[in-house]
Motif scaffolding. Structure first.
Motif, PDB file in Angstrom:
ATOM      1  N   GLU A  88       8.200  22.854  19.220  1.00  0.00           N
ATOM      2  CA  GLU A  88       6.732  22.924  19.128  1.00  0.00           C
ATOM      3  C   GLU A  88       6.184  21.729  18.346  1.00  0.00           C
ATOM      4  N   ALA A  89       6.829  21.416  17.219  1.00  0.00           N
ATOM      5  CA  ALA A  89       6.359  20.290  16.398  1.00  0.00           C
ATOM      6  C   ALA A  89       6.506  18.986  17.174  1.00  0.00           C
ATOM      7  N   SER A  90       7.593  18.887  17.926  1.00  0.00           N
ATOM      8  CA  SER A  90       7.830  17.678  18.704  1.00  0.00           C
ATOM      9  C   SER A  90       6.774  17.537  19.798  1.00  0.00           C
ATOM     10  N   LEU A  91       6.450  18.644  20.457  1.00  0.00           N
ATOM     11  CA  LEU A  91       5.435  18.637  21.523  1.00  0.00           C
ATOM     12  C   LEU A  91       4.072  18.218  20.965  1.00  0.00           C
ATOM     13  N   LEU A  92       3.714  18.757  19.787  1.00  0.00           N
ATOM     14  CA  LEU A  92       2.379  18.513  19.226  1.00  0.00           C
ATOM     15  C   LEU A  92       2.324  17.229  18.404  1.00  0.00           C
ATOM     16  N   GLY A  93       3.485  16.685  18.040  1.00  0.00           N
ATOM     17  CA  GLY A  93       3.491  15.499  17.184  1.00  0.00           C
ATOM     18  C   GLY A  93       2.855  15.783  15.838  1.00  0.00           C
ATOM     19  N   ALA A  94       2.987  17.017  15.367  1.00  0.00           N
ATOM     20  CA  ALA A  94       2.387  17.410  14.085  1.00  0.00           C
ATOM     21  C   ALA A  94       3.188  18.577  13.519  1.00  0.00           C
ATOM     22  N   VAL A  95       3.210  18.628  12.191  1.00  0.00           N
ATOM     23  CA  VAL A  95       4.050  19.616  11.497  1.00  0.00           C
ATOM     24  C   VAL A  95       3.198  20.377  10.488  1.00  0.00           C
ATOM     25  N   ASN A  96       3.316  21.715  10.457  1.00  0.00           N
ATOM     26  CA  ASN A  96       2.616  22.455   9.394  1.00  0.00           C
ATOM     27  C   ASN A  96       3.580  23.219   8.488  1.00  0.00           C
ATOM     28  N   THR A  97       4.888  23.135   8.786  1.00  0.00           N
ATOM     29  CA  THR A  97       5.883  23.799   7.936  1.00  0.00           C
ATOM     30  C   THR A  97       7.144  22.929   7.901  1.00  0.00           C
ATOM     31  N   VAL A  98       7.657  22.704   6.689  1.00  0.00           N
ATOM     32  CA  VAL A  98       8.923  21.966   6.552  1.00  0.00           C
ATOM     33  C   VAL A  98       9.915  22.879   5.852  1.00  0.00           C
ATOM     34  N   LEU A  99      11.095  23.033   6.452  1.00  0.00           N
ATOM     35  CA  LEU A  99      12.159  23.799   5.811  1.00  0.00           C
ATOM     36  C   LEU A  99      13.230  22.828   5.326  1.00  0.00           C
ATOM     37  N   PHE A 100      13.702  23.035   4.111  1.00  0.00           N
ATOM     38  CA  PHE A 100      14.825  22.242   3.619  1.00  0.00           C
ATOM     39  C   PHE A 100      16.095  22.999   3.986  1.00  0.00           C
ATOM     40  N   ASP A 101      16.833  22.430   4.937  1.00  0.00           N
ATOM     41  CA  ASP A 101      18.001  23.107   5.479  1.00  0.00           C
ATOM     42  C   ASP A 101      19.226  22.263   5.115  1.00  0.00           C
ATOM     43  N   GLY A 102      19.906  22.649   4.020  1.00  0.00           N
ATOM     44  CA  GLY A 102      20.988  21.811   3.524  1.00  0.00           C
ATOM     45  C   GLY A 102      20.406  20.458   3.161  1.00  0.00           C
ATOM     46  N   SER A 103      20.981  19.401   3.732  1.00  0.00           N
ATOM     47  CA  SER A 103      20.466  18.065   3.379  1.00  0.00           C
ATOM     48  C   SER A 103      19.329  17.640   4.306  1.00  0.00           C
ATOM     49  N   ALA A 104      18.983  18.477   5.283  1.00  0.00           N
ATOM     50  CA  ALA A 104      17.972  18.067   6.271  1.00  0.00           C
ATOM     51  C   ALA A 104      16.605  18.680   5.983  1.00  0.00           C
ATOM     52  N   ALA A 105      15.556  17.907   6.269  1.00  0.00           N
ATOM     53  CA  ALA A 105      14.181  18.421   6.222  1.00  0.00           C
ATOM     54  C   ALA A 105      13.743  18.605   7.673  1.00  0.00           C
ATOM     55  N   VAL A 106      13.440  19.867   8.033  1.00  0.00           N
ATOM     56  CA  VAL A 106      13.155  20.176   9.438  1.00  0.00           C
ATOM     57  C   VAL A 106      11.691  20.576   9.585  1.00  0.00           C
ATOM     58  N   GLY A 107      10.977  19.912  10.522  1.00  0.00           N
ATOM     59  CA  GLY A 107       9.558  20.164  10.722  1.00  0.00           C
ATOM     60  C   GLY A 107       9.307  21.189  11.819  1.00  0.00           C
ATOM     61  N   HIS A 108       8.405  22.111  11.534  1.00  0.00           N
ATOM     62  CA  HIS A 108       8.003  23.136  12.513  1.00  0.00           C
ATOM     63  C   HIS A 108       6.483  23.094  12.651  1.00  0.00           C
ATOM     64  N   ASN A 109       5.976  23.712  13.697  1.00  0.00           N
ATOM     65  CA  ASN A 109       4.521  23.871  13.819  1.00  0.00           C
ATOM     66  C   ASN A 109       4.235  25.286  14.309  1.00  0.00           C
ATOM     67  N   THR A 110       3.505  26.049  13.496  1.00  0.00           N
ATOM     68  CA  THR A 110       3.232  27.448  13.836  1.00  0.00           C
ATOM     69  C   THR A 110       1.764  27.661  14.222  1.00  0.00           C
ATOM     70  N   ASP A 111       0.984  26.556  14.338  1.00  0.00           N
ATOM     71  CA  ASP A 111      -0.442  26.710  14.670  1.00  0.00           C
ATOM     72  C   ASP A 111      -0.639  27.247  16.092  1.00  0.00           C
ATOM     73  N   GLY A 112       0.125  26.719  17.051  1.00  0.00           N
ATOM     74  CA  GLY A 112      -0.049  27.135  18.449  1.00  0.00           C
ATOM     75  C   GLY A 112       0.341  28.591  18.648  1.00  0.00           C
ATOM     76  N   SER A 113       1.500  28.980  18.093  1.00  0.00           N
ATOM     77  CA  SER A 113       1.912  30.381  18.260  1.00  0.00           C
ATOM     78  C   SER A 113       0.956  31.291  17.493  1.00  0.00           C
ATOM     79  N   GLY A 114       0.414  30.786  16.378  1.00  0.00           N
ATOM     80  CA  GLY A 114      -0.563  31.569  15.618  1.00  0.00           C
ATOM     81  C   GLY A 114      -1.801  31.840  16.454  1.00  0.00           C
ATOM     82  N   PHE A 115      -2.308  30.792  17.129  1.00  0.00           N
ATOM     83  CA  PHE A 115      -3.487  30.997  17.975  1.00  0.00           C
ATOM     84  C   PHE A 115      -3.154  31.943  19.123  1.00  0.00           C
ATOM     85  N   ALA A 116      -1.985  31.733  19.750  1.00  0.00           N
ATOM     86  CA  ALA A 116      -1.626  32.542  20.925  1.00  0.00           C
ATOM     87  C   ALA A 116      -1.538  34.028  20.560  1.00  0.00           C
TER      88      ALA A 116
END
Ligand code: NAD
Length: 295
Positions: A88-116
């Protein structure tokens, strides 16, 4: 009993002092018996530009934050500092949530699913034949993709910045099909609204800092459903006028709650019950009671 783990979460953005997100998350966590602290990291208060989001992200990680929500104006600025993106974040080119997963920072976007989710709950069976979307920024992109995924037959994107409207319409066509999205200028709104089954406002117009309505209100028709992403105030001039006309309406509070529901699930692994969070949101956004007049 083994020690319970705790969660430390933050929100990076500008002017977020009054944000309701910390309260929404902490109340949900309390209901689930979690140790959960949510802090704001306000770039205005810190005197930092949006381009400093990478430094703030690194600092938050060093200080032990588990995750961050990201809001205006950092949703795109944060991209170069992330290791991976959700689809979702890749599709929108925007991130509203970042999770620190081990050494990686992973971007998510929950705005679209929130609206839906808010749309499916608040306007079930809405006619999705011809929808007008005003606002082609971050919220507009999330809403546009969500509407097409929900089955909108055709979406017209309108923005005072014509290039932005054109770019979003092109993205939507690339994602959903060549005949499903187009763009138009604000001057075309009266003609568009005459034939629209639905209208979504995804501009900031209607907030206290951006008063007024994003469309000529006299062009609205009672058969058109109207949704707003603005949720403070809950009753924007657009929604007030539409409701008075007899239109079905949907405010932005549901989107704000459901994007928080999904962000909370990503952070904790627990899907919170949206019912109490929706009730919290209405209580937190209700206008203060007027003081009784003294004789
Ligand atoms: P943004 O600045 O990225 O985009 C806003 C867009 O609206 C811009 O492209 C701008 O040109 C356009 N615009 C402004 N006034 C206009 C007008 N009168 N007519 C046509 N276009 C106009 O902002 P954003 O991040 O997309 O946020 C927009 C609004 O959505 C804000 O009020 C934000 O608080 C709200 N929002 C709500 C939720 C929610 O969960 N309910 C989530 C995200 C954003």
């Amino acid at each position: 009993m083994p020690p319970r783990r705790s969660h430390l979460v933050g929100l990076i953005g500008a002017g977020i002092g009054p944000s309701l997100t910390p309260e929404l998350h902490e109340r949900a966590a309390e209901r689930h018996g979690l140790r959960y602290v949510y802090r704001t990291i306000d770039i205005d208060a810190l005197g930092r530009p949006a381009s400093d989001v990478g430094t703030l992200l690194a600092a938050a990680r060093e200080f032990g934050f588990d995750a961050l929500n990201i809001t205006h104006p950092c949703k795109r600025a944060v991209l170069p500092f992330l290791d991976r993106l959700s689809p979702e974040a890749s599709l929108l080119g925007a991130v509203n949530t970042v999770l620190f997963d081990g050494s990686a920072a992973v971007g998510h976007n929950t705005d679209g699913s929130g609206f839906a989710r808010s749309f499916a709950r608040g306007l079930p069976d809405a006619d999705l034949d011809r929808v007008v979307l005003v606002g082609a920024g971050g919220a507009g992109a999330a809403v546009g993709h969500a509407l097409l995924d929900l089955g909108a037959a055709h979406l017209t994107v309108v923005d005072t910045d014509g290039a932005r409207a054109g770019d979003l319409a092109a993205d939507l066509r690339a994602h959903a099909g060549a005949d499903r999205a187009g763009h138009a200028a604000p001057a075309d709104l009266p003609a568009l609204l005459a034939g629209a089954s639905g209208l979504v406002n995804a501009t900031p117009v209607g907030m206290a800092a951006h008063p007024g309505a994003p469309v000529p209100l006299e062009a609205l028709r009672p058969r058109t459903w109207v949704a707003d992403v603005v949720y403070r105030p809950a009753d924007t001039p657009l929604l007030d006028h539409a409701a008075a006309l007899g239109c079905r309406t949907l405010g932005g509070a549901g989107m704000a709650v459901f994007q928080a529901v999904e962000a909370f699930r990503l952070v904790t692994g627990i899907a919170p019950d949206p019912g109490p969070m929706l009730a919290d949101m209405s209580a937190l956004t209700a206008p203060p009671p007027t003081a009784p007049r003294l004789p």
